[in-house]
Design an enzyme around this catalytic site. Structure first.
Site, PDB file in Angstrom:
ATOM      1  N   THR A   1    -131.254  18.593   6.755  1.00 23.26           N
ATOM      2  CA  THR A   1    -130.740  19.228   5.538  1.00 23.26           C
ATOM      3  C   THR A   1    -130.492  20.714   5.762  1.00 23.26           C
ATOM      4  OG1 THR A   1    -133.061  19.372   4.904  1.00 23.26           O
ATOM      5  CG2 THR A   1    -131.745  17.679   3.805  1.00 23.26           C
TER       6      THR A   1
ATOM      7  N   ASP B   1    -136.575  25.577  12.008  1.00 22.72           N
ATOM      8  CA  ASP B   1    -137.624  25.702  13.021  1.00 22.72           C
ATOM      9  C   ASP B   1    -138.006  27.160  13.256  1.00 22.72           C
ATOM     10  OD1 ASP B   1    -137.070  23.054  13.107  1.00 22.72           O
ATOM     11  OD2 ASP B   1    -136.231  23.038  15.130  1.00 22.72           O
TER      12      ASP B   1
ATOM     13  N   TYR C   1    -126.841  15.463  17.865  1.00 22.32           N
ATOM     14  CA  TYR C   1    -127.160  16.487  16.852  1.00 22.32           C
ATOM     15  C   TYR C   1    -125.877  17.210  16.428  1.00 22.32           C
ATOM     16  CZ  TYR C   1    -129.642  20.180  14.416  1.00 22.32           C
ATOM     17  OH  TYR C   1    -130.096  21.037  13.439  1.00 22.32           O
TER      18      TYR C   1
ATOM     19  N   GLU D   1    -135.127  16.388   6.498  1.00 19.76           N
ATOM     20  CA  GLU D   1    -134.626  16.356   7.870  1.00 19.76           C
ATOM     21  C   GLU D   1    -133.098  16.369   7.865  1.00 19.76           C
ATOM     22  OE1 GLU D   1    -136.737  17.433  10.166  1.00 19.76           O
ATOM     23  OE2 GLU D   1    -138.095  15.760   9.795  1.00 19.76           O
TER      24      GLU D   1
ATOM     25  N   GLY E   1    -139.990  18.154  23.701  1.00 19.82           N
ATOM     26  CA  GLY E   1    -139.329  16.920  23.275  1.00 19.82           C
ATOM     27  C   GLY E   1    -140.145  16.154  22.248  1.00 19.82           C
TER      28      GLY E   1
HETATM   29  C1  GLA Z   1    -134.019  20.176  14.839  1.00 17.96           C
HETATM   30  C2  GLA Z   1    -133.260  21.448  14.470  1.00 17.96           C
HETATM   31  C3  GLA Z   1    -133.524  21.848  13.019  1.00 17.96           C
HETATM   32  C4  GLA Z   1    -133.312  20.683  12.061  1.00 17.96           C
HETATM   33  C5  GLA Z   1    -134.025  19.432  12.573  1.00 17.96           C
HETATM   34  C6  GLA Z   1    -133.699  18.212  11.750  1.00 17.96           C
HETATM   35  O1  GLA Z   1    -135.401  20.408  14.826  1.00 17.96           O
HETATM   36  O2  GLA Z   1    -133.630  22.498  15.314  1.00 17.96           O
HETATM   37  O3  GLA Z   1    -132.705  22.937  12.669  1.00 17.96           O
HETATM   38  O4  GLA Z   1    -131.959  20.447  11.830  1.00 17.96           O
HETATM   39  O5  GLA Z   1    -133.714  19.135  13.920  1.00 17.96           O
HETATM   40  O6  GLA Z   1    -134.163  18.350  10.459  1.00 17.96           O
END
Ligand code: GLA
Length: 375
Positions: free
Chosen positions: A25, A161, A211, A23, A111
């Site tokens: 990364t 993602d 973020y 996560e 969410g």
């Molecule tokens: C969100 C972002 C991803 C990633 C995760 C954390 O989902 O879209 O790119 O950074 O958070 O791992």
């Protein structure tokens, strides 16, 4: 071509994802281990004969939006930005898009940390590529969808993602090197255990601003390492020894952020080995470590997520648990004995309601293929 070909819309879908481990990364050029799931968004789309008028319906919300391809810009917020963002990025790549009418609907919890955003971007990107025969390959579509989120939604997300949503494979997790986009599939087999997601049903407002802050804190860390080691361009390049050697000279917060990323990258590689060897206890241990690192070093957890992870501690039928995704809400991912799944989900929901006054939603997801046409 018969009348049916002209009037039938093209349908494409893209799934949400889980992430076994790794996560925060991805934007540090590191490693992740996601998998696409059986929750998806489906887009139904057709050309409408206009040179630039686009009509979009968000069916689940019963909301409509229209914009013109010649002149559009991000709104302050809303699902419309994902749509316009993808269109914009494909145009930037040289894609010739004309007026279209489309509608999308799905069941990826918004969410929930399962990336409903990537599912929306990728389903539309995939559909536009097919409808207008744009000829982009998967990597181009993945990057375009990521950029849509950067430029139209305002979240500087990594590539995980969109990659998982596009490249997912039934029954497999994807070990992805976010620097090179090299990837390898690993069968997700857990014997008498299974994955269980528990959705906190909260999504704290901090999620998007924090973020981007984390991302810049990582860049700040890189700048400090670069002074001594010019070859370091991302936290991916930093070793544990280098991290320890710089500890005293770094702001404490930046050290903790870097510590999470460096250790999490190692955990992904260890987890992959554990998975391949069927060492589920070891995988579970790494999941817990990941959670505590996200909680204490990276500061992206929240009371609800921590509470749910605490509920799993000292239960021999649960091997591991952790928050999943960006943080500040969404789901925990648990590795639990199949036979005890219902009993635990019920007890956790009860305790959660007593503590926070909110319902908990359990999901047992299955691992499925990435974006595709609906045939
Ligand atoms: C969100 C972002 C991803 C990633 C995760 C954390 O989902 O879209 O790119 O950074 O958070 O791992």
């Amino acid at each position: 071509m018969n009348t049916k070909d002209i009037t039938e819309p093209l349908r494409a879908y893209a799934p949400g994802r889980i992430n076994i481990i790794g996560e925060h990364t991805d934007y540090n050029d590191g490693f992740v281990l996601p998998a696409a799931v059986d929750k998806k968004i489906t887009v139904s789309i057709q050309k409408n004969g206009s040179p630039g008028q686009c009509l979009v319906t968000a069916a689940n919300l019963d909301e409509h939006y229209s914009f013109n391809l010649k002149d559009f810009a991000p709104l302050p917020s809303g699902w419309q930005n994902y749509i316009m963002g993808v269109v914009h990025e494909l145009q930037q790549l040289g894609g010739k898009i004309e007026g279209f009418t489309c509608s999308f609907e799905g069941n990826v919890p918004i969410g929930g940390g399962m990336s409903s955003s990537a599912a929306l971007e990728c389903s539309l990107g995939y559909a536009l590529n097919e409808l207008f025969q744009l000829g982009f390959n998967q990597a181009q579509l993945i990057y375009a969808c990521q950029k849509a989120e950067h430029n139209f939604v305002g979240i500087k997300c990594g590539i995980m993602d969109q990659f998982a949503s596009m490249m997912g494979k039934k029954g497999q997790a994807i070990l992805l090197d976010c620097r090179s986009l090299d990837y390898q599939y690993y069968p997700l087999e857990f014997g008498r255990y299974q994955l269980l997601l528990l959705n906190t049903n909260v999504s704290h407002a901090l999620a998007s601003s924090a973020y981007n802050t984390r991302r810049s804190e990582c860049e700040e860390g890189v700048a400090l390492f670069q002074k001594k080691h010019p070859g370091i361009t991302h936290l991916r390049d930093v070793t544990t020894e280098q991290l320890d050697a710089h500890k005293a000279s770094m702001p404490e917060t930046i050290f903790r952020r870097c510590h999470h990323v460096v250790s999490e990258n190692q955990r992904v590689l260890e987890a992959t080995k554990a998975l391949a060897a069927g060492k589920h206890q070891e995988l579970g241990r790494l999941m817990y470590q990941s959670h505590f690192s996200l909680q204490h070093d990276y500061d992206v957890s929240c009371a609800e997520l921590d509470f749910l992870v605490e509920q799993t501690l000292n239960k021999d039928y649960i091997l591991g648990a952790r928050m999943m995704g960006g943080g500040f809400g969404g789901c925990t991912l648990n590795l639990i004995e199949k036979a005890r799944r219902d009993e635990f989900a019920e007890a956790a929901a009860h305790a959660y309601r007593a503590r926070f006054g909110i319902g908990l939603t359990p999901y047992s997801v299955s691992i499925e293929d990435g974006a595709s046409l609906v045939l």
